[in-house]
Structure formats: structure tokens, C-alpha cells
Design an enzyme around this catalytic site. Structure first.
Site, PDB file in Angstrom:
ATOM      1  N   LEU A   1       9.146 -49.016 -18.354  1.00 43.66           N
ATOM      2  CA  LEU A   1       9.508 -50.404 -17.619  1.00 43.66           C
ATOM      3  C   LEU A   1      10.146 -51.418 -18.493  1.00 43.66           C
ATOM      4  O   LEU A   1       9.795 -51.579 -19.887  1.00 43.66           O
ATOM      5  CB  LEU A   1       8.001 -51.073 -17.222  1.00 43.66           C
ATOM      6  CG  LEU A   1       8.247 -52.232 -16.333  1.00 43.66           C
ATOM      7  CD1 LEU A   1       7.296 -52.180 -15.112  1.00 43.66           C
ATOM      8  CD2 LEU A   1       8.081 -53.476 -17.146  1.00 43.66           C
TER       9      LEU A   1
ATOM     10  N   ASP B   1      11.299 -58.848 -19.150  1.00 44.12           N
ATOM     11  CA  ASP B   1      12.250 -59.840 -19.625  1.00 44.12           C
ATOM     12  C   ASP B   1      13.413 -59.627 -20.758  1.00 44.12           C
ATOM     13  O   ASP B   1      12.873 -58.762 -21.559  1.00 44.12           O
ATOM     14  CB  ASP B   1      11.225 -61.071 -20.383  1.00 44.12           C
ATOM     15  CG  ASP B   1      10.231 -61.292 -19.561  1.00 44.12           C
ATOM     16  OD1 ASP B   1      10.071 -60.781 -18.498  1.00 44.12           O
ATOM     17  OD2 ASP B   1       9.127 -62.159 -20.009  1.00 44.12           O
TER      18      ASP B   1
ATOM     19  N   GLU C   1       6.254 -69.685 -16.965  1.00 50.14           N
ATOM     20  CA  GLU C   1       6.784 -68.514 -17.925  1.00 50.14           C
ATOM     21  C   GLU C   1       8.210 -68.941 -18.251  1.00 50.14           C
ATOM     22  O   GLU C   1       9.078 -69.353 -17.410  1.00 50.14           O
ATOM     23  CB  GLU C   1       6.622 -67.126 -17.000  1.00 50.14           C
ATOM     24  CG  GLU C   1       5.030 -66.828 -16.792  1.00 50.14           C
ATOM     25  CD  GLU C   1       5.044 -65.147 -16.652  1.00 50.14           C
ATOM     26  OE1 GLU C   1       5.735 -64.995 -15.685  1.00 50.14           O
ATOM     27  OE2 GLU C   1       4.176 -64.487 -17.117  1.00 50.14           O
TER      28      GLU C   1
ATOM     29  N   TYR D   1       5.059 -59.660 -27.009  1.00 51.58           N
ATOM     30  CA  TYR D   1       5.603 -60.268 -25.579  1.00 51.58           C
ATOM     31  C   TYR D   1       6.828 -61.115 -25.999  1.00 51.58           C
ATOM     32  O   TYR D   1       7.518 -61.146 -26.953  1.00 51.58           O
ATOM     33  CB  TYR D   1       4.473 -61.367 -25.170  1.00 51.58           C
ATOM     34  CG  TYR D   1       3.417 -60.357 -24.256  1.00 51.58           C
ATOM     35  CD1 TYR D   1       3.515 -59.081 -24.202  1.00 51.58           C
ATOM     36  CD2 TYR D   1       2.420 -61.200 -23.478  1.00 51.58           C
ATOM     37  CE1 TYR D   1       2.501 -58.281 -23.576  1.00 51.58           C
ATOM     38  CE2 TYR D   1       1.595 -60.395 -22.756  1.00 51.58           C
ATOM     39  CZ  TYR D   1       1.786 -59.205 -22.733  1.00 51.58           C
ATOM     40  OH  TYR D   1       0.900 -58.449 -21.929  1.00 51.58           O
ATOM     41  N   SER D   2       7.191 -61.905 -24.816  1.00 50.49           N
ATOM     42  CA  SER D   2       8.778 -62.628 -25.105  1.00 50.49           C
ATOM     43  C   SER D   2       9.042 -63.549 -26.166  1.00 50.49           C
ATOM     44  O   SER D   2       8.209 -64.281 -26.276  1.00 50.49           O
ATOM     45  CB  SER D   2       8.914 -62.870 -23.402  1.00 50.49           C
ATOM     46  OG  SER D   2       9.062 -61.896 -22.607  1.00 50.49           O
TER      47      SER D   2
HETATM   48  C1  FRU Z   1       7.436 -62.742 -17.654  1.00 46.91           C
HETATM   49  C2  FRU Z   1       6.309 -62.352 -18.856  1.00 46.91           C
HETATM   50  C3  FRU Z   1       6.047 -63.312 -20.096  1.00 46.91           C
HETATM   51  C4  FRU Z   1       5.420 -62.342 -21.031  1.00 46.91           C
HETATM   52  C5  FRU Z   1       6.166 -61.045 -20.651  1.00 46.91           C
HETATM   53  C6  FRU Z   1       5.216 -59.706 -21.051  1.00 46.91           C
HETATM   54  O1  FRU Z   1       7.644 -61.684 -16.928  1.00 46.91           O
HETATM   55  O2  FRU Z   1       5.037 -62.217 -18.269  1.00 46.91           O
HETATM   56  O3  FRU Z   1       5.590 -64.536 -19.781  1.00 46.91           O
HETATM   57  O4  FRU Z   1       5.857 -62.737 -22.389  1.00 46.91           O
HETATM   58  O5  FRU Z   1       6.560 -60.999 -19.435  1.00 46.91           O
HETATM   59  O6  FRU Z   1       6.004 -58.769 -20.884  1.00 46.91           O
END
Ligand code: FRU
Length: 481
Positions: free
Chosen positions: A44, A47, A223, A106-107
Site C-alpha cells: 500500500l 501519503d 492531517e 509516518y509522514s
Molecule cells: C494520512 C496519514 C498521516 C500519517 C500517515 C501514516 O493519510 O494518516 O496523518 O502520518 O497517513 O501512514
């Protein structure tokens, strides 16, 4: 594959070569692979991350769970580009291999610092009681792709937010580095915090406060906030989860929105005279858009053409998600325009005059013009009966309707099968990029955008004009791989 949390957080090293081979064999069977958009080789994608200019090239990373269509343990995949259209995966994957990002990298964002690329990202950490600890971490990548992660978090969870605190975006404003971070306050309302790099040291961050952008306080989490500047005007992009539809109507599970300000006051901190909240995209998919100002000042964005908490037809083939084309942002008469960079024209091969009935391989660019007061209906991904993705424009009524109910495999039907967009009654141009299972539709060179996915049946490869007399050109496209 059904993913419970054990499988989603299973250490990468525990996935055997055999299991990975089986996943890849399944991915290869999909009829819906795109040709000129970024997709994961398996698993998958969500972001876009770390979109930046470094060492004479464009760099773009994305969130990746490598082992199936699930939101599991996330990495960053690294790609580079010379033209913002052709992206090559470098083979570097930044894995969650540190105690400060044990449950996912994460992002986040990136910025060149001397001869290294500084990555500012959220480390997702769960303790033994499964309590989340979000750390805003730093890392430095050199020109050869070697990465050093910092041993200490740069920012920890503030006392006035819950554990939903993530997605730092670093930006430069008047020679000073700042960062914004999305969060949720103790009343469970979405907020955006602004930080400043003390003495412009990107390893030393000080909170300025919650950014005032006339937050309606109906969302429970913001987000992926991003602040970019166009003609010195701040454009704040963010994803307000749970936004009340009385503030702004939207159909997707979560919207991706923006406000344009008259100015930015980092000391207040505030966006000065923010506009009303607006939808960035009127289509079925667009989320976690990441923007940045290039060294020459231009503002570029790229979006995830997917949404959280939605199952996709490609899940059966163990992959999910794609990134949009890169778009440049401009302001015209105070309005935001988003349009693919000029180099996208290098994909064009043959140019044919548009006709009422065309057979395609669902990989093309179509440019149409329609005159004021007219109507048009066109079916993309059409089968012999004319069933497909229906695009209807009625300029007198001022409405565009996109209907995917007859287009291939249905999904996300709880959120409706049509999308609409208001139109001005004037001569109008439409630019449609179709890439097997991805469409991006631009009205008047980016005044409005509708993006999304469509998973056509094998015989849905035509274009049919069922109403109106648009004129235009059809281009075959080739990415060259
Ligand atoms: C948005 C999110 C971000 C997070 C990331 C995790 O799609 O939920 O807030 O950092 O995806 O994959």
C-alpha cells in the site's frame, strides 16, 4: 490477505522471500496498473512525503506498507526526478528500524541543508500497552542515499494535544525555518501548531503556538498540513477529518481543503484574513496533498489518489494507492489554479482530432473546449453499450457531474457514485489525463480539478460523445518504460 494487527506490525524481516514472491505474482495479475503515475510495486502506498529539491534533482518519497493492501508498518520509498514527470525509484527504502519510529515512519517533509537532505517525519511508537507516542524526528540523507536518524526526537507530544500529533512540514519564510504540525487538542478538535527553528538550527525547535487560520473547530484532526506561498500569499492545505458539512460540503470520507490568506504572521501566529475553506479537488480521490516551494519560488503539489479507511478493487491483487501528477500552483485573480507541470507534454506521442467514438488503451490526454451556454456528455472507459465513466457538463445550469456507477468494479459506494462541481457559464476547456485506472480532470487549466480512480472492465476502453459538440485533440501518451 486479511490483515489483523499482528500481520500489519509483523517485523519486515519475518516476511519470507517466498511470501514476497507470492505477493508479487498476485500484483502482476492486476489489469489496472497505471503507466505514468507512481504506484507501489506491491503493498500500500499512501501519503507523498519529503517532496523537495536536493543535489540538482527533485526528490519525492511516499508512505509504503510493503506486504499487502493494508495500513501496516510504514516506510518511506525514495524516488528522484529530473523533470517532475518521470520519477525513478532509487531503491532506497527508509524503514521503521529505530526505537523512535518502531511502529512506522509516518509522514513528513524534507529540505536541503548544506549538502544533505534533512527529513522531518513522525515516528509512530506504541508502547507495551499499545499507547501511541508520536515523535517528530529528524534524519539526514546524503547524496548517495545513506541515512542517519537522530537519536533524540526533535519535538515530543505537547501537553495540550492528544497522541494525534503528526506530519511536520518544514518551510522557509523570510529566511527563517518554520514547521507546522497537525494535531488534536484535548477537546478532541483538530489544530495546527507552528514551530520555529531557534537561530535557524533545524535540530532545535520551539513552539510558537496554535496557528490561527479561522479554524471552524468542527474537525477532530488535521492531517498533513502544508503551507506554501504563491505571490507572497500563504496557501494553507490540510485534511480536516470529521469536518462538518455545513462548513464545506464534500462527499469523500475525508476532504482535502485549503484556505488562501492575505499574509502570514509567524509571531501571532496567524494566517491573515484567511479565505473561506475550499475543496482542493472535486473528484473521488485526493488526500494528504504535499506542497513545497522550490528554490526558485514555484509552488508544487502532489497528492495521494486514495483515501484512508477505503477498500479498493486492487486490494485483491495485494496493492493499493497511487500518486497524482505533480501540479504547479498559481493564483489568478485571487483564485487558486492547479495544473500539471509543462513537462507532462513530453509524454505526448500522436495527436488526433477528437471524434465522437474513439477506441483507446485507456492511456491518453484529451483536451476539449466547449462554448458558453452549451452542454456536453462524454463517456470515458466506455464499453460497446456506452457504459462507463460519465462526464456531464451543463454550462447553463452551471454544473459538472461525474458518475462512475457504470464504470467497472464498484467500490466506496457508501460515499456515492457521483461527484459534482460548480461551473461558470463561459467558454471552457477540459484537460483529461487517463491512465488505466486513474483520471485527473482539469477545468480551465486548473481552476477546478477532479481526480479519482476507476477500475474498468476489460471491454471498457472507448470514448463516446453522447451530447454536445466539443472540439479538441486526443493525445496518445507514453511514459517510456
Ligand atoms: C494520512 C496519514 C498521516 C500519517 C500517515 C501514516 O493519510 O494518516 O496523518 O502520518 O497517513 O501512514
Amino acid at each position: 490477505m486479511a490483515f489483523d494487527s499482528n500481520l500489519r506490525y509483523r517485523p519486515y524481516a519475518d516476511w519470507s522471500a517466498k511470501e514476497i514472491e507470492q505477493i508479487e505474482e498476485n500484483v502482476a495479475k492486476s489489469p489496472w496498473h497505471s503507466t505514468f503515475h507512481i504506484e507501489p510495486k506491491r503493498g500500500l502506498l499512501n501519503d507523498p512525503n519529503g517532496f523537495s529539491y536536493f543535489n540538482g534533482q527533485w526528490h519525492l518519497f511516499y508512505q509504503w506498507f510493503p506486504f499487502g493492501a493494508a495500513h501496516g508498518l510504514k516506510s518511506w520509498v525514495h524516488t528522484v526526478s529530473d523533470d517532475l514527470v518521470h520519477f525513478e525509484a532509487t531503491g532506497t527504502v527508509l524503514e521503521p528500524d529505530h526505537p523512535l519510529d518502531s511502529h512506522g515512519m509516518y509522514s513528513g517533509s524534507a529540505m536541503q541543508m548544506d549538502d544533505q537532505l534533512f527529513l522531518f517525519y513522525t515516528g509512530n511508537v506504541r508502547d507495551s500497552d499499545w499507547i501511541r507516542h508520536p515523535y517528530q524526528n529528524g534524519a539526514l540523507m546524503d547524496k548517495d542515499g545513506n541515512l542517519i536518524k537522530f537519536d533524540q526526537p526533535l519535538i515530543t507530544q505537547p501537553a495540550d494535544t492528544t497522541d494525534h500529533f503528526r506530519d511536520p512540514q518544514i518551510f522557509l519564510y523570510n529566511g527563517q525555518y518554520y514547521a507546522i504540525i497537525g494535531g488534536q487538542d484535548l477537546e478532541k478538535k483538530g489544530i495546527i501548531k507552528l514551530y520555529k527553528a531557534v537561530d535557524n538550527d533545524y535540530t532545535n525547535w520551539q513552539e510558537i503556538g496554535n496557528l490561527d487560520f479561522a479554524n471552524d473547530r468542527t474537525a477532530y484532526m488535521m492531517e498533513c498540513p502544508n503551507l506554501v506561498f504563491v505571490d507572497n500569499k500563504p496557501i494553507l492545505l490540510y485534511c480536516p477529518q470529521g469536518l462538518d458539512k455545513s462548513v464545506l460540503d464534500y462527499d469523500n470520507i475525508y476532504p482535502n481543503t485549503y484556505k488562501i490568506g492575505k499574509g502570514f504572521d509567524p509571531e501571532a501566529p496567524a494566517i491573515i484574513e484567511p479565505s473561506a475553506l475550499q475543496n482542493l479537488d472535486y473528484g473521488f480521490e485526493c488526500y494528504a496533498t504535499q506542497g513545497f516551494n522550490a528554490p526558485d519560488g514555484r509552488a508544487f503539489t502532489v497528492s495521494w489518489l486514495g483515501l484512508p479507511d477505503i477498500a479498493y478493487p486492487t486490494d485483491d491483487f495485494d496493492y493499493q494507492g497511487a500518486l497524482s501528477l505533480v501540479k504547479e500552483l498559481i493564483l489568478k485573480d485571487g483564485k487558486l489554479y492547479q495544473y500539471p507541470v509543462d513537462a507532462v507534454k513530453t509524454l505526448r506521442q500522436e495527436a488526433l482530432p477528437f471524434s465522437e467514438k474513439m477506441e483507446t488503451d485507456n492511456v491518453y490526454e484529451l483536451e476539449l473546449t466547449i462554448s458558453a451556454n452549451s452542454q456536453m456528455e462524454i463517456i470515458l472507459c466506455a464499453d460497446k453499450e456506452g457504459n462507463g465513466l460519465k462526464l456531464n457538463i451543463n454550462l447553463q445550469d452551471g454544473l459538472l457531474t461525474l458518475d462512475r456507477s457504470q464504470a467497472g468494479t464498484p467500490y466506496a459506494t457508501d460515499f456515492g457514485q457521483t461527484r459534482t462541481c460548480p461551473m461558470n457559464n463561459q467558454d471552457t476547456t477540459l484537460t483529461i489525463f487517463m491512465d488505466k485506472s486513474i483520471f485527473e480532470i482539469f477545468i480551465n487549466k486548473g481552476e477546478k480539478v477532479l481526480s479519482g480512480r476507476v477500475f474498468p472492465n476489460a471491454d471498457q476502453t472507448g470514448i463516446r460523445l453522447t451530447q454536445g459538440q466539443p472540439e479538441g485533440t486526443f493525445y496518445t501518451l507514453n511514459y517510456g518504460r
